[in-house]
Design a protein around this motif. Structure first.
Motif, short mmCIF file in Angstrom:
data_model
loop_
_atom_site.label_atom_id
_atom_site.label_comp_id
_atom_site.label_asym_id
_atom_site.label_seq_id
_atom_site.Cartn_x
_atom_site.Cartn_y
_atom_site.Cartn_z
N PRO A 73 -6.84 6.84 -12.93
CA PRO A 73 -6.59 5.80 -13.95
C PRO A 73 -7.47 5.92 -15.19
O PRO A 73 -8.25 5.02 -15.53
CB PRO A 73 -6.86 4.50 -13.18
CG PRO A 73 -7.85 4.88 -12.13
CD PRO A 73 -7.49 6.29 -11.72
N GLN A 88 5.77 1.44 -8.72
CA GLN A 88 4.47 1.59 -8.05
C GLN A 88 3.60 2.60 -8.79
O GLN A 88 4.08 3.61 -9.28
CB GLN A 88 4.69 2.07 -6.61
CG GLN A 88 3.42 2.31 -5.81
CD GLN A 88 3.74 2.64 -4.36
OE1 GLN A 88 3.79 1.76 -3.53
NE2 GLN A 88 3.97 3.91 -4.06
N THR A 90 0.09 4.73 -7.87
CA THR A 90 -0.88 5.10 -6.85
C THR A 90 -2.12 5.66 -7.53
O THR A 90 -2.04 6.66 -8.26
CB THR A 90 -0.29 6.14 -5.88
OG1 THR A 90 0.88 5.60 -5.27
CG2 THR A 90 -1.29 6.52 -4.81
N LEU A 91 -3.25 5.03 -7.29
CA LEU A 91 -4.50 5.39 -7.94
C LEU A 91 -5.25 6.41 -7.08
O LEU A 91 -5.56 6.14 -5.92
CB LEU A 91 -5.36 4.15 -8.14
CG LEU A 91 -4.68 2.99 -8.88
CD1 LEU A 91 -5.57 1.75 -8.88
CD2 LEU A 91 -4.33 3.39 -10.30
N VAL A 118 -6.24 -2.75 -10.96
CA VAL A 118 -5.24 -3.45 -10.16
C VAL A 118 -4.76 -4.72 -10.87
O VAL A 118 -3.57 -5.03 -10.89
CB VAL A 118 -5.81 -3.77 -8.76
CG1 VAL A 118 -4.94 -4.78 -8.02
CG2 VAL A 118 -5.96 -2.49 -7.94
N LEU A 121 -2.37 -3.77 -13.63
CA LEU A 121 -1.07 -3.38 -13.10
C LEU A 121 -0.27 -4.60 -12.64
O LEU A 121 0.93 -4.71 -12.91
CB LEU A 121 -1.24 -2.39 -11.96
CG LEU A 121 -1.83 -1.02 -12.33
CD1 LEU A 121 -2.08 -0.19 -11.09
CD2 LEU A 121 -0.91 -0.27 -13.30
N ARG A 122 -0.94 -5.52 -11.96
CA ARG A 122 -0.24 -6.72 -11.49
C ARG A 122 0.29 -7.53 -12.67
O ARG A 122 1.42 -8.03 -12.63
CB ARG A 122 -1.17 -7.59 -10.65
CG ARG A 122 -0.47 -8.86 -10.11
CD ARG A 122 -1.38 -9.78 -9.37
NE ARG A 122 -1.95 -9.13 -8.21
CZ ARG A 122 -3.18 -8.71 -8.11
NH1 ARG A 122 -4.02 -8.87 -9.14
NH2 ARG A 122 -3.62 -8.12 -7.03
N ARG A 127 3.46 -2.65 -8.74
CA ARG A 127 2.77 -2.61 -7.45
C ARG A 127 1.69 -1.52 -7.48
O ARG A 127 1.92 -0.42 -7.97
CB ARG A 127 3.77 -2.31 -6.33
CG ARG A 127 3.14 -2.34 -4.94
CD ARG A 127 4.21 -2.27 -3.86
NE ARG A 127 4.80 -0.96 -3.75
CZ ARG A 127 6.10 -0.71 -3.77
NH1 ARG A 127 6.97 -1.68 -3.96
NH2 ARG A 127 6.53 0.53 -3.64
N SER A 128 0.53 -1.84 -6.92
CA SER A 128 -0.58 -0.89 -6.91
C SER A 128 -0.85 -0.39 -5.50
O SER A 128 -0.74 -1.12 -4.52
CB SER A 128 -1.85 -1.55 -7.47
OG SER A 128 -2.19 -2.70 -6.71
N SER A 129 -1.23 0.88 -5.42
CA SER A 129 -1.62 1.49 -4.15
C SER A 129 -2.87 2.33 -4.39
O SER A 129 -2.95 3.07 -5.38
CB SER A 129 -0.49 2.39 -3.62
OG SER A 129 -0.84 3.01 -2.41
N ALA A 147 -5.32 -4.98 -4.42
CA ALA A 147 -4.24 -3.99 -4.37
C ALA A 147 -3.15 -4.43 -3.41
O ALA A 147 -3.40 -5.18 -2.45
CB ALA A 147 -4.79 -2.63 -3.95
#
Length: 237
Positions: A73, A88, A90-91, A118, A121-122, A127-129, A147
């Motif tokens: 990120p 989504q 994914t970090l 996070v 992103l929200r 959606r964060s992973s 997350a």
């Protein structure tokens, strides 16, 4: 049901080797979905050695299932995903010159940084992973960032599976249970293949999604893309 997200980075690697547009990354994404994939994953890197930023923008309106963008990120990466707004993000903790992801986050050491990402992103409806290893406390810390999911780094499983499958999968069973208990969804990826995916899926509970690229695209050279996706989906049945 566990979803299959196909990572198409290797398609872009092959295209870039010739400098033209064969194979066509956009068409392959469309074909993967038509053959049964539940999502498309890309991992744009700063040097654009496979997926390029313009690929990401071009793919966004074409992907009709789930678009998952993974990466470190950095400000540039965040600018990209906040514009594209995939389902989504994914970090991953990769260095810019990393060949491939090789470890999960130490979430405790990066708690403030990851929490801020996070939150952003929200706020954008994404959606964060967080990419993690199987350490239980680390997974609890991932939940504390807010997350939505974790992605379990599965190379240790793949490495040990040929000689001791039960020992290989045991930490992932416990990690998935811990993540679920903490309110997190569970994804998994790295070196999952036709040789080891079925066993992993049968043993690991609460598995929402697997993201597979290198092995799947390699198998497609022999089996064809349609048959390869069918066989991977069969492992998840």
């Amino acid at each position: 049901m566990t979803n299959l997200s196909v990572n198409i980075n290797k398609i872009a690697t092959l295209r870039n080797a010739r400098g033209e547009n064969v194979p066509n990354v956009e068409q392959v994404a469309i074909d993967c979905e038509s053959f049964g994939a539940n999502g498309i994953t890309v991992h744009p890197r700063p040097d654009e050695r496979h997926i390029r930023h313009d690929d990401v923008f071009a793919l966004r309106p074409l992907v009709k299932t789930e678009f998952n963008i993974e990466g470190y990120p950095s400000p540039e990466f965040l600018d990209l995903v906040l514009k594209v707004k995939p389902e989504q993000v994914t970090l991953v903790p990769d260095a810019p010159d990393a060949i491939t992801s090789s470890a999960g986050w130490n979430v405790k050491e990066n708690m403030e940084f990851l929490t801020d990402i996070v939150d952003r992103l929200r706020d954008a409806g994404i959606r964060s992973s967080i990419f993690v290893d199987t350490d239980i406390e680390n997974i609890k810390n991932a939940a504390a960032t807010g997350a939505d999911r974790v992605e379990l780094y599965t190379k240790p499983y793949a490495d040990l599976y040929p000689t001791n499958p039960e020992k290989a999968v045991a930490p992932f069973v416990e990690a998935s249970r811990a993540a679920h208990k903490a309110g997190l969804g569970v994804n998994a990826g790295h070196d999952l293949s036709l040789a080891n995916l079925k066993f992993f899926h049968e043993r690991v509970p609460f598995l929402n999604e697997v993201s597979i690229g290198h092995a799947l695209i390699s198998d497609a050279l022999y089996l064809g893309l349609k048959e390869t996706i069918r066989q991977y989906k069969e492992c998840l049945a």
